[in-house]
Design a protein around this motif. Structure first.
Motif: not given
Length: 323
Positions: A53-67
Motif C-alpha cells: 500500500v505504501k509503495a502504491l501511495e508513493k507511485e501516485y505521489g501521496y507520500d509527499k507533504p500536502l503543499f
C-alpha cells in the motif's frame, strides 16, 4: 473598463486557489474520519501488505507533504496533465474531454429551453400585473420551485417515456453523440434538459417580471404607448432589452451552475457526462484524481463564465464601466 476587468481577473485567483487546494487536500480530509483510509483504495487487492500500500501511495505521489503535492499538481495542471485514474489508469484529462461535451450540451440546452419559456411568460406576466394571468404565472412558479429535479425526473419519465401513459415519446435512459446520430442525440437529450429547465424557469420568469414592471413605468414607454404603438411592439421592442441586464447576468451564472449541477439528472438518465464521472469515481473507492480533476475543471469553467458575464455586462451597460 480595463481597470475594472483587471480587478475581476484578480478576484479569480483566490477562488481558483481555494478550489484547487481543497481538492488536493481530499486524501487528508478522507483520513479525518478514518485514519486507515488510503487514496489508492481502488488499486488494493486482498493479498496486499501494508508495504504494498505504501509503495502504491508513493507511485501516485501521496507520500509527499500536502503543499509539495499541491505545487506538483499545479505545475502539471497548467500543462494540461491532471493525473491519471487510480481505478483505470486512464488520464483524467482524456476522460474529461470525452465527457465534457455531453454535460455542456445538456446544460446549454436546458438554459435555452428555460429562457425560451421564461422570457415570453415573464413579459406577459408583467404586462398583466395584478390580473389573473399574472396570478397564474405566480402560482406556476411556486409549484415548479417546490419540485426538485429528482422528482420531476420521475414524473416526466412516467408521463413521456413509460408505456401505458402518454406513450414513449422519449427514451428514458441512454445517450447518443450528435456527431454519430443527430436524431438520437436530440431524443435522448430532450427529457433531461426539460427536467433541468423546469428548475430554472421560475427564477428567470420572476426576475424578468420584476425588472419589466420597473421599465414599464419609464417615461419613454409611456411616450411609445401614447404614439399608438401596439402593446407587443412596446413590450418586446422598447421594454425587454433594458429589462434584460439582470437576466443576462443570472443566465451566465446559471449555465456555470448547470454544468456542475447535472449529477442527479446524468445518473438518472445514464448520460456519460462529468456528473456521472464524479459519482462513478466516488463509488470506485474514492478515485481521488478523477474527482479532483473533474471538480477543478467545473470550478474553472464556472469562474470563467462568471468573468465573461461581468465583461458582457460592461459592454451592454455603459453605466457599469463608469463605476
Amino acid at each position: 473598463m480595463w481597470r475594472l476587468l483587471g480587478r475581476k481577473v484578480l478576484h479569480l485567483i483566490p477562488v481558483l486557489f481555494l478550489v484547487t487546494f481543497a481538492t488536493t487536500a481530499m486524501p487528508e480530509m478522507m483520513k479525518l474520519g478514518d485514519s486507515s483510509k488510503t487514496p489508492v483504495a481502488a488499486k488494493l487487492t486482498p493479498d496486499m501488505t501494508p508495504a504494498d500500500v505504501k509503495a502504491l501511495e508513493k507511485e501516485y505521489g501521496y507520500d509527499k507533504p500536502l503543499f509539495e503535492r499541491y505545487t506538483d499538481w499545479v505545475g502539471d495542471a497548467v500543462t494540461g496533465d491532471l493525473g491519471k485514474s487510480i481505478a483505470t489508469d486512464q488520464p483524467v484529462m482524456e476522460s474529461i474531454k470525452e465527457r465534457y461535451p455531453a454535460t455542456l450540451e445538456l446544460a446549454v440546452t436546458a438554459l435555452f429551453i428555460a429562457l425560451l419559456v421564461a422570457v415570453p411568460l415573464g413579459v406577459w406576466s408583467a404586462a398583466k400585473a395584478g390580473r389573473l394571468p399574472d396570478k397564474i404565472m405566480g402560482g406556476m412558479s411556486s409549484a415548479l420551485l417546490a419540485v426538485p429535479p429528482f422528482i420531476s425526473s420521475v414524473l416526466l419519465v412516467y408521463l413521456f417515456a413509460a408505456p401505458g401513459t402518454l406513450g414513449q415519446v422519449f427514451p428514458n435512459t441512454g445517450w447518443a453523440k450528435f456527431s454519430e446520430d443527430p436524431g438520437g442525440n436530440i431524443e435522448y437529450l430532450m427529457l433531461p434538459a426539460i427536467v433541468l429547465a423546469l428548475a430554472e424557469i421560475p427564477q428567470f420568469l420572476r426576475l424578468l417580471r420584476s425588472d419589466m414592471l420597473g421599465t414599464l413605468q419609464e417615461d419613454y414607454i409611456l411616450t411609445a404607448r401614447s404614439k399608438g404603438l401596439s402593446t407587443p411592439y412596446v413590450l418586446f421592442r422598447h421594454a425587454l432589452r433594458p429589462s434584460s441586464f439582470s437576466l443576462i447576468t443570472i443566465s451566465g451564472l446559471t449555465l456555470g451552475r448547470l454544468i456542475g449541477g447535472t449529477v442527479i439528472v446524468e445518473v438518472y438518465f445514464s448520460i456519460p457526462g462529468l456528473g456521472q464521472s464524479i459519482v462513478g469515481a466516488i463509488q470506485a473507492n474514492n478515485d481521488v484524481p478523477v474527482v479532483q480533476g473533474t471538480v477543478v475543471v467545473i470550478a474553472v469553467g464556472y469562474v470563467l463564465l462568471n468573468a465573461l458575464v461581468d465583461i458582457g455586462y460592461m459592454l451592454i451597460d455603459p453605466r457599469v464601466r463608469a463605476r
